[in-house]
Design a protein around this motif. Sequence first.
Motif, PDB file in Angstrom:
ATOM      1  N   THR A  93     -80.938 -30.274  37.075  1.00  5.35           N
ATOM      2  CA  THR A  93     -80.841 -29.243  36.058  1.00  5.35           C
ATOM      3  C   THR A  93     -81.538 -27.995  36.540  1.00  5.35           C
ATOM      4  O   THR A  93     -82.378 -28.036  37.429  1.00  5.35           O
ATOM      5  CB  THR A  93     -81.469 -29.697  34.731  1.00  5.35           C
ATOM      6  OG1 THR A  93     -82.822 -30.020  34.961  1.00  5.35           O
ATOM      7  CG2 THR A  93     -80.746 -30.874  34.125  1.00  5.35           C
ATOM      8  N   LEU A 106     -76.416 -25.897  37.524  1.00  8.19           N
ATOM      9  CA  LEU A 106     -77.382 -26.990  37.582  1.00  8.19           C
ATOM     10  C   LEU A 106     -78.513 -26.723  38.566  1.00  8.19           C
ATOM     11  O   LEU A 106     -79.668 -26.702  38.177  1.00  8.19           O
ATOM     12  CB  LEU A 106     -76.673 -28.295  37.952  1.00  8.19           C
ATOM     13  CG  LEU A 106     -75.629 -28.779  36.961  1.00  8.19           C
ATOM     14  CD1 LEU A 106     -74.909 -30.007  37.494  1.00  8.19           C
ATOM     15  CD2 LEU A 106     -76.266 -29.073  35.613  1.00  8.19           C
ATOM     16  N   ALA A 134     -69.067 -23.480  31.922  1.00  4.06           N
ATOM     17  CA  ALA A 134     -69.771 -24.356  32.853  1.00  4.06           C
ATOM     18  C   ALA A 134     -71.268 -24.090  32.750  1.00  4.06           C
ATOM     19  O   ALA A 134     -71.687 -23.033  32.285  1.00  4.06           O
ATOM     20  CB  ALA A 134     -69.291 -24.109  34.277  1.00  4.06           C
ATOM     21  N   LEU A 138     -68.735 -29.655  39.818  1.00  4.78           N
ATOM     22  CA  LEU A 138     -68.598 -31.102  39.943  1.00  4.78           C
ATOM     23  C   LEU A 138     -68.048 -31.696  38.661  1.00  4.78           C
ATOM     24  O   LEU A 138     -68.516 -31.363  37.570  1.00  4.78           O
ATOM     25  CB  LEU A 138     -69.960 -31.717  40.260  1.00  4.78           C
ATOM     26  CG  LEU A 138     -70.686 -31.130  41.477  1.00  4.78           C
ATOM     27  CD1 LEU A 138     -72.103 -31.680  41.559  1.00  4.78           C
ATOM     28  CD2 LEU A 138     -69.916 -31.389  42.751  1.00  4.78           C
ATOM     29  N   HIS A 139     -67.048 -32.588  38.822  1.00  2.00           N
ATOM     30  CA  HIS A 139     -66.450 -33.225  37.650  1.00  2.00           C
ATOM     31  C   HIS A 139     -65.773 -34.512  38.082  1.00  2.00           C
ATOM     32  O   HIS A 139     -64.884 -34.505  38.938  1.00  2.00           O
ATOM     33  CB  HIS A 139     -65.432 -32.268  37.014  1.00  2.00           C
ATOM     34  CG  HIS A 139     -64.887 -32.740  35.705  1.00  2.00           C
ATOM     35  ND1 HIS A 139     -65.669 -32.910  34.577  1.00  2.00           N
ATOM     36  CD2 HIS A 139     -63.630 -33.074  35.346  1.00  2.00           C
ATOM     37  CE1 HIS A 139     -64.905 -33.318  33.577  1.00  2.00           C
ATOM     38  NE2 HIS A 139     -63.669 -33.430  34.019  1.00  2.00           N
ATOM     39  N   THR A 158     -74.694 -25.964  42.274  1.00  2.08           N
ATOM     40  CA  THR A 158     -73.879 -26.972  41.606  1.00  2.08           C
ATOM     41  C   THR A 158     -73.733 -26.553  40.150  1.00  2.08           C
ATOM     42  O   THR A 158     -74.583 -25.846  39.598  1.00  2.08           O
ATOM     43  CB  THR A 158     -74.519 -28.368  41.691  1.00  2.08           C
ATOM     44  OG1 THR A 158     -75.823 -28.324  41.136  1.00  2.08           O
ATOM     45  CG2 THR A 158     -74.554 -28.871  43.129  1.00  2.08           C
ATOM     46  N   GLU A 171     -71.704 -27.949  36.248  1.00  5.89           N
ATOM     47  CA  GLU A 171     -70.920 -28.972  35.552  1.00  5.89           C
ATOM     48  C   GLU A 171     -69.959 -28.291  34.586  1.00  5.89           C
ATOM     49  O   GLU A 171     -70.277 -27.270  33.980  1.00  5.89           O
ATOM     50  CB  GLU A 171     -71.811 -29.966  34.818  1.00  5.89           C
ATOM     51  CG  GLU A 171     -72.575 -29.397  33.648  1.00  5.89           C
ATOM     52  CD  GLU A 171     -73.382 -30.438  32.892  1.00  5.89           C
ATOM     53  OE1 GLU A 171     -72.956 -31.604  32.799  1.00  5.89           O
ATOM     54  OE2 GLU A 171     -74.464 -30.078  32.386  1.00  5.89           O
TER      55      GLU A 171
END
Length: 155
Positions: free
Chosen positions: A2, A79, A76, A27-28, A98, A100
Amino acid sequence: MTVTEDDANSGNGEAGGRRIVVGGALLHRGRVLAARRSAPAETAGRWEFPGGKAEPGETPARALERELREELGIEARALARLPGAWPVRADLELHIWTAELLAGTPEPLQDHSELRWLTAAELDDVDWLDQDRFALPHVAALLAPPPAPSAALPT
């Protein structure tokens, strides 16, 4: 992973006198999104992690979230920044973060002609821009399946 308080609040869109460009390793479900450039001519047809320039006073994390909204039409969350940086030009430095996917389906709205979700094994299937290549080993490690638990030996 995070965004820490320091990551979220630090930065003014510059690093060492260079303006920061943020790229997003979105990323998924065990895959990462790659975007095929449509412009400018010198990068058209090659692949990148989507993103763009941080505005003055904007943190890199917020810049990435804004750029993914504008370029892909998604929400999104940034992170963490991956290790390393790449000088794109004398006045620009690329940082890959990164991220999410929170909402929406990515669409190539700006600067891209195609999107692909790639597994770790597929990362070499596209012709990445040179400046994005430094992040590939880090992304591959994030996409690698966790090691299988070892069976306990009977005692």
